[in-house]
Design a protein around this motif. Sequence first.
Motif, PDB file in Angstrom:
ATOM      1  N   ASP A 182       0.117  -1.117  -0.290  1.00  0.00           N
ATOM      2  CA  ASP A 182       0.200   0.346  -0.058  1.00  0.00           C
ATOM      3  C   ASP A 182       0.640   1.149   0.034  1.00  0.00           C
ATOM      4  N   GLU A 183       1.686   1.467   0.840  1.00  0.00           N
ATOM      5  CA  GLU A 183       2.941   2.306   0.777  1.00  0.00           C
ATOM      6  C   GLU A 183       3.436   2.949  -0.530  1.00  0.00           C
ATOM      7  N   TRP A 184       3.916   1.016  -1.356  1.00  0.00           N
ATOM      8  CA  TRP A 184       4.662   1.420  -2.456  1.00  0.00           C
ATOM      9  C   TRP A 184       4.124   2.487  -3.027  1.00  0.00           C
ATOM     10  N   ALA A 185       2.558   1.442  -3.302  1.00  0.00           N
ATOM     11  CA  ALA A 185       1.714   2.395  -4.224  1.00  0.00           C
ATOM     12  C   ALA A 185       1.318   3.974  -4.329  1.00  0.00           C
ATOM     13  N   GLU A 186       1.088   4.001  -2.837  1.00  0.00           N
ATOM     14  CA  GLU A 186       0.748   5.826  -3.353  1.00  0.00           C
ATOM     15  C   GLU A 186       2.274   6.418  -3.011  1.00  0.00           C
ATOM     16  N   ILE A 187       3.307   6.467  -3.360  1.00  0.00           N
ATOM     17  CA  ILE A 187       4.340   7.085  -3.048  1.00  0.00           C
ATOM     18  C   ILE A 187       5.297   6.768  -4.711  1.00  0.00           C
ATOM     19  N   MET A 188       5.198   5.240  -5.234  1.00  0.00           N
ATOM     20  CA  MET A 188       5.249   5.474  -6.206  1.00  0.00           C
ATOM     21  C   MET A 188       4.830   6.277  -7.531  1.00  0.00           C
ATOM     22  N   ALA A 189       3.155   6.002  -7.437  1.00  0.00           N
ATOM     23  CA  ALA A 189       2.590   6.969  -7.761  1.00  0.00           C
ATOM     24  C   ALA A 189       2.728   7.949  -8.584  1.00  0.00           C
ATOM     25  N   ALA A 190       2.672   8.628  -7.284  1.00  0.00           N
ATOM     26  CA  ALA A 190       2.911  10.808  -6.742  1.00  0.00           C
ATOM     27  C   ALA A 190       4.060  10.094  -7.569  1.00  0.00           C
ATOM     28  N   GLU A 191       5.101   9.747  -7.192  1.00  0.00           N
ATOM     29  CA  GLU A 191       6.187  10.453  -7.317  1.00  0.00           C
ATOM     30  C   GLU A 191       6.641   9.812  -9.426  1.00  0.00           C
ATOM     31  N   PHE A 192       5.856   8.763  -9.532  1.00  0.00           N
ATOM     32  CA  PHE A 192       6.046   8.834 -10.833  1.00  0.00           C
ATOM     33  C   PHE A 192       4.885  10.014 -11.934  1.00  0.00           C
ATOM     34  N   GLN A 193       3.457  10.156 -11.532  1.00  0.00           N
ATOM     35  CA  GLN A 193       2.880  11.178 -12.114  1.00  0.00           C
ATOM     36  C   GLN A 193       3.711  12.832 -11.731  1.00  0.00           C
ATOM     37  N   ARG A 194       4.345  12.808 -10.778  1.00  0.00           N
ATOM     38  CA  ARG A 194       5.109  13.989 -10.703  1.00  0.00           C
ATOM     39  C   ARG A 194       6.546  14.178 -11.848  1.00  0.00           C
ATOM     40  N   LEU A 195       6.862  13.371 -12.399  1.00  0.00           N
ATOM     41  CA  LEU A 195       7.969  12.910 -13.323  1.00  0.00           C
ATOM     42  C   LEU A 195       7.581  13.069 -14.487  1.00  0.00           C
ATOM     43  N   ARG A 196       6.344  12.987 -14.665  1.00  0.00           N
ATOM     44  CA  ARG A 196       5.476  13.156 -15.901  1.00  0.00           C
ATOM     45  C   ARG A 196       5.410  13.816 -15.911  1.00  0.00           C
ATOM     46  N   LEU A 197       4.831  14.767 -14.963  1.00  0.00           N
ATOM     47  CA  LEU A 197       4.591  16.081 -15.519  1.00  0.00           C
ATOM     48  C   LEU A 197       5.755  17.065 -15.545  1.00  0.00           C
ATOM     49  N   GLY A 198       7.097  16.514 -15.654  1.00  0.00           N
ATOM     50  CA  GLY A 198       8.524  17.318 -15.520  1.00  0.00           C
ATOM     51  C   GLY A 198       8.555  17.139 -16.905  1.00  0.00           C
ATOM     52  N   VAL A 199       8.335  16.085 -17.389  1.00  0.00           N
ATOM     53  CA  VAL A 199       9.092  15.845 -18.256  1.00  0.00           C
ATOM     54  C   VAL A 199       8.453  16.378 -19.712  1.00  0.00           C
ATOM     55  N   ILE A 200       6.778  16.649 -19.629  1.00  0.00           N
ATOM     56  CA  ILE A 200       6.059  17.666 -20.255  1.00  0.00           C
ATOM     57  C   ILE A 200       6.208  19.169 -20.109  1.00  0.00           C
ATOM     58  N   LEU A 207      15.902  12.640 -11.378  1.00  0.00           N
ATOM     59  CA  LEU A 207      15.032  11.601 -11.737  1.00  0.00           C
ATOM     60  C   LEU A 207      15.544  11.932 -13.527  1.00  0.00           C
ATOM     61  N   ASP A 208      15.775  10.665 -14.497  1.00  0.00           N
ATOM     62  CA  ASP A 208      16.868  10.728 -15.609  1.00  0.00           C
ATOM     63  C   ASP A 208      14.834  10.571 -16.075  1.00  0.00           C
ATOM     64  N   GLY A 209      14.705  11.592 -17.303  1.00  0.00           N
ATOM     65  CA  GLY A 209      13.589  11.685 -17.821  1.00  0.00           C
ATOM     66  C   GLY A 209      12.430  10.291 -18.530  1.00  0.00           C
ATOM     67  N   TYR A 210      13.621   9.280 -18.781  1.00  0.00           N
ATOM     68  CA  TYR A 210      13.221   8.110 -18.975  1.00  0.00           C
ATOM     69  C   TYR A 210      12.592   7.058 -17.900  1.00  0.00           C
ATOM     70  N   GLY A 211      12.326   7.714 -17.289  1.00  0.00           N
ATOM     71  CA  GLY A 211      11.712   6.895 -16.204  1.00  0.00           C
ATOM     72  C   GLY A 211      10.415   7.675 -16.122  1.00  0.00           C
ATOM     73  N   ALA A 212      10.115   8.374 -17.177  1.00  0.00           N
ATOM     74  CA  ALA A 212       8.398   8.629 -17.276  1.00  0.00           C
ATOM     75  C   ALA A 212       8.322   7.774 -17.995  1.00  0.00           C
ATOM     76  N   THR A 213       8.844   6.881 -18.484  1.00  0.00           N
ATOM     77  CA  THR A 213       7.992   5.723 -19.862  1.00  0.00           C
ATOM     78  C   THR A 213       6.706   4.224 -19.466  1.00  0.00           C
ATOM     79  N   ASP A 214       6.961   4.532 -18.081  1.00  0.00           N
ATOM     80  CA  ASP A 214       6.323   3.456 -17.385  1.00  0.00           C
ATOM     81  C   ASP A 214       6.549   3.142 -16.612  1.00  0.00           C
ATOM     82  N   PRO A 215       5.835   2.814 -15.606  1.00  0.00           N
ATOM     83  CA  PRO A 215       6.600   2.717 -14.012  1.00  0.00           C
ATOM     84  C   PRO A 215       7.857   1.456 -13.788  1.00  0.00           C
ATOM     85  N   ALA A 216       7.962  -0.115 -14.695  1.00  0.00           N
ATOM     86  CA  ALA A 216       8.742  -0.243 -14.740  1.00  0.00           C
ATOM     87  C   ALA A 216      10.338   0.442 -14.696  1.00  0.00           C
ATOM     88  N   GLU A 217      10.196   0.712 -16.019  1.00  0.00           N
ATOM     89  CA  GLU A 217      11.620   2.071 -16.049  1.00  0.00           C
ATOM     90  C   GLU A 217      11.366   3.190 -15.209  1.00  0.00           C
TER      91      GLU A 217
END
Length: 274
Positions: A182-200, A207-217
């Motif tokens: 539950d903690e993983w899902a909450e924090i990782m989802a928020a940080e992933f969306q933050r990076l995606r917004l930053g790339v846009i 964090l390298d923008g390549y990480g915005a590709t998908d959750p695995a990356e």
Amino acid sequence: MFHWFHDLRRKQILARPFPPEWEAYIDSDLPHWRCLSPEERRHLRDHIRVFVAEKHWEGAGGLELTDRIKVTIAANACLLLLGLPQHDFYPNVQVIIVYPWAYWSRLERPGEGGVVHAGISGRLGEAWSTGQVILSWNTVRRNIRRPEDGHNVVLHEFAHLLDMRDGRADGVPRLANQAEYDEWAEIMAAEFQRLRLGVIEGWVDVLDGYGATDPAEFFAVATECFFELPIELKERHPALYGLFTRYYGQDTAARAEACRLTDDRFSESTIDGL
């Protein structure tokens, strides 16, 4: 019966003296080595011996495999394992294939109407759920020279293997209990969306923008950053840093603060012959 033989073989591997030339390779080729505690160094030496012995190694594209190549890759891969319980040395990895340079890989992409578009793509590294890891030795060397740039292809690809231990490449490794998931899902989802917004929006992030590709990356890129730029990650993404500290069982920022990695330590002259 199999487990008994498996354990006996590992005991035999660890009973042998650690080769002194391997110690020299690690000292030169693992930027984190001098920052580890004596206990961490002992564990890492043991991990390296088992890892090198149990994996099947292949040179490709004309590369002649050497002990230095094997030990360097093993040291970086096993750094991720130092604080992980019950890791069993990446049991989902059977073969490590090393090319001298970047290499070409066949790529298939589904299109409309069931049409599959085939092509080739240049690669620096890959990790497959079928048990193969493919690496470019030149890229490994370049990453060792520049630990401050936040890129390490070995850490990246082996993070994918930790992710895939449950059979899925979804950015969620095996965790201990539902609360951790539950903690993983909450924090990782928020940080992933933050990076995606930053790339846009064109933000510059540790964090390298390549990480915005998908959750695995994202998990693989964040792992690179956690080990390569831990102080910066802790300052800019404290929740993500705390999550990774708990998962990996290592406080990499404290380690780096106590033993600052300097450019001079890993200059071109330091790694002659790599």
